[in-house]
Design an enzyme around this catalytic site. Structure first.
Site, PDB file in Angstrom:
ATOM      1  N   GLU A  66      79.895  67.956  14.812  1.00  9.16           N
ATOM      2  CA  GLU A  66      78.640  68.875  14.629  1.00  9.16           C
ATOM      3  C   GLU A  66      77.884  69.118  15.874  1.00  9.16           C
ATOM      4  OE1 GLU A  66      78.298  70.562  11.852  1.00  9.16           O
ATOM      5  OE2 GLU A  66      80.028  69.458  10.686  1.00  9.16           O
TER       6      GLU A  66
ATOM      7  N   ASP B  90      86.131  70.118  17.506  1.00 11.55           N
ATOM      8  CA  ASP B  90      86.960  68.799  17.315  1.00 11.55           C
ATOM      9  C   ASP B  90      87.174  68.447  18.916  1.00 11.55           C
ATOM     10  OD1 ASP B  90      86.653  68.627  14.343  1.00 11.55           O
ATOM     11  OD2 ASP B  90      89.021  69.771  14.245  1.00 11.55           O
TER      12      ASP B  90
END
Length: 435
Positions: free
Chosen positions: A287, A379
């Protein structure tokens, strides 16, 4: 020599709308059918990359859940298409408007009544499928934790919030449409954007707590770990909170909410129960990757630009008689110069909101592709700040716990998926970072 038919703008809009509606429904059906067939075809075997981590029973549950939702979605598409035709070309919105004009005459109260009546009727039409989704589909697969009492409480709170916030906003926009001149749409856009920015600040503190309980994160070791991660990433938040998501669903999640100094980190209690501390840290690092790459700012800027274009288009269309007649509505026009016609502003708003998605559906893959690209970037950032192995194991657990299929149809993915499939995400994590 035969002459070509003289199509009026109204007729051209009717034809374009009908063709786009039919083409969109056909495309949606084709994509949903592909997804259902592809998932069902791969139901019997866990994909090789996941065979050591996902049980066959969990894989089959995810397949069945996906197929069930897909079939329900196809029914929802048909009903949505019928409802849209009913409101537009079949005269539903026109009949509602004429009935309210006869009762309330023209003016602000009639326009607000039209908006409220439309929302109420649409909500009642959608209610059976919503209840079926929650209390049958989600219940069958073990995700629903909501009681009917809690569902009703949420509905009443949502209604109250909608009335308290939505009606004043609608009234102000309608007033601007009638009083701010030809550039009303620019003033309305400025107000709308300001409201959205304000909502980012007040939502976490005042609105979200109406529906869920938020408690400060009490696990000191996890708090220290998460705080250290945010310091490494140069990120500050107002607090770390745990939300009682398990009251409503077994699905797990974590997210950032708020804007500026009001930012806060929220973990579902289901997430903390399912993941180890290292895995929670890795999910949070993902996040944070969105903030590092300024994805949130990019999305806000995109929203600003698209909404500006939308308000400008609405500003022009609302003055065109063919925009109303081409969609099955009689605009409020007075043939007597001494009599002021009732305003068409609420009609224009409703028609615009009903019709624009029919045409913009065809460009939705562009936004899905951009979103998947952002997820890959997040990611890649996460594995530089936390354990890649923890992120991989966390994703696998979340895919399993949320019954997300591991074998989606590739074409369906390109059109709809905002997040890359598990196979692609895990493969990227094991290769050098991608831009």
């Amino acid at each position: 020599m035969p002459t070509s038919p003289d199509y009026s703008p109204s007729m051209l809009l009717t034809l374009a709308f009908a063709m786009a509606l039919v083409a969109g429904l056909a495309l949606k059906f084709w994509l949903a059918s592909r997804q259902i067939r592809h998932v069902a075809r791969h139901r019997a075997t866990v994909p090789a990359p996941f065979a050591q981590h996902i049980t066959l029973a969990a894989h089959q549950k995810a397949a069945d859940y996906t197929v069930t939702k897909g079939r329900l979605g196809m029914l929802e598409m048909v009903l949505g298409c019928v409802g849209l035709l009913g409101w537009t070309l079949l005269g539903g919105l026109d009949a509602l408007n004429q009935a309210l004009l006869a009762t309330l005459e023209g003016g602000m109260w009639q326009q607000l009544a039209l908006l409220v009546a439309f929302v109420a009727i649409s909500g009642l039409i959608d209610l059976p499928l919503s209840l079926y989704q929650t209390f049958v589909v989600e219940e069958r697969f073990g995700f629903n934790k909501m009681t009917l009492r809690l569902w009703l409480a949420d509905a009443l709170k949502g209604l109250a919030v909608g009335v308290a916030i939505g009606l004043p906003i609608a009234a102000l926009i309608l007033w601007l449409m009638g009083a701010a001149g030809p550039l009303w749409w620019l003033w309305a856009w400025c107000f709308w954007m300001g409201f959205n920015l304000l909502l980012m600040v007040i939502y976490p503190t005042f609105i979200a707590p109406l529906f869920n309980k938020f408690q400060p994160l009490e696990d000191e070791s996890l708090k220290a770990r998460v705080t250290a991660l945010m310091q490494r990433c140069g990120f500050s938040a107002k607090g770390l909170f745990v939300m009682d998501g398990s009251r409503r669903s077994a699905h797990a999640n974590a997210y950032f909410t708020g804007f500026g100094a009001a930012k806060r980190v929220v973990f579902y209690d289901t997430l903390l129960r399912q993941l180890a501390p290292g895995e929670v840290e890795a999910v949070l690092a993902h996040e944070l990757g969105h903030f590092k790459h300024r994805h949130i700012i990019q999305r806000i800027v995109t929203m600003f630009a698209l909404s500006l274009a939308g308000f400008a288009l609405l500003g022009w269309l609302s003055t065109q008689v063919w925009f109303y007649t081409g969609l099955g509505v009689r605009p409020n026009i007075s043939l007597d110069p001494a009599i002021t016609a009732a305003p068409n502003d609420a009609l224009a708003l409703l028609l615009f909101m009903l019709v624009v998605p029919v045409f913009t559906f065809f460009i939705s893959p562009l936004f899905s592709q951009q979103s998947r690209r952002h997820e890959f970037q997040a990611d890649a950032y996460a594995v530089t700040q936390a354990s890649g192995a923890d992120l991989s194991s966390a994703l696998l657990k979340l895919y399993e716990d949320n019954a997300s299929t591991l074998t989606p149809d590739p074409v369906y993915v390109k059109f709809y998926y905002s997040h890359p499939p598990a196979t692609e995400r895990l493969a990227r994590m094991q290769t050098p970072a991608h831009p």
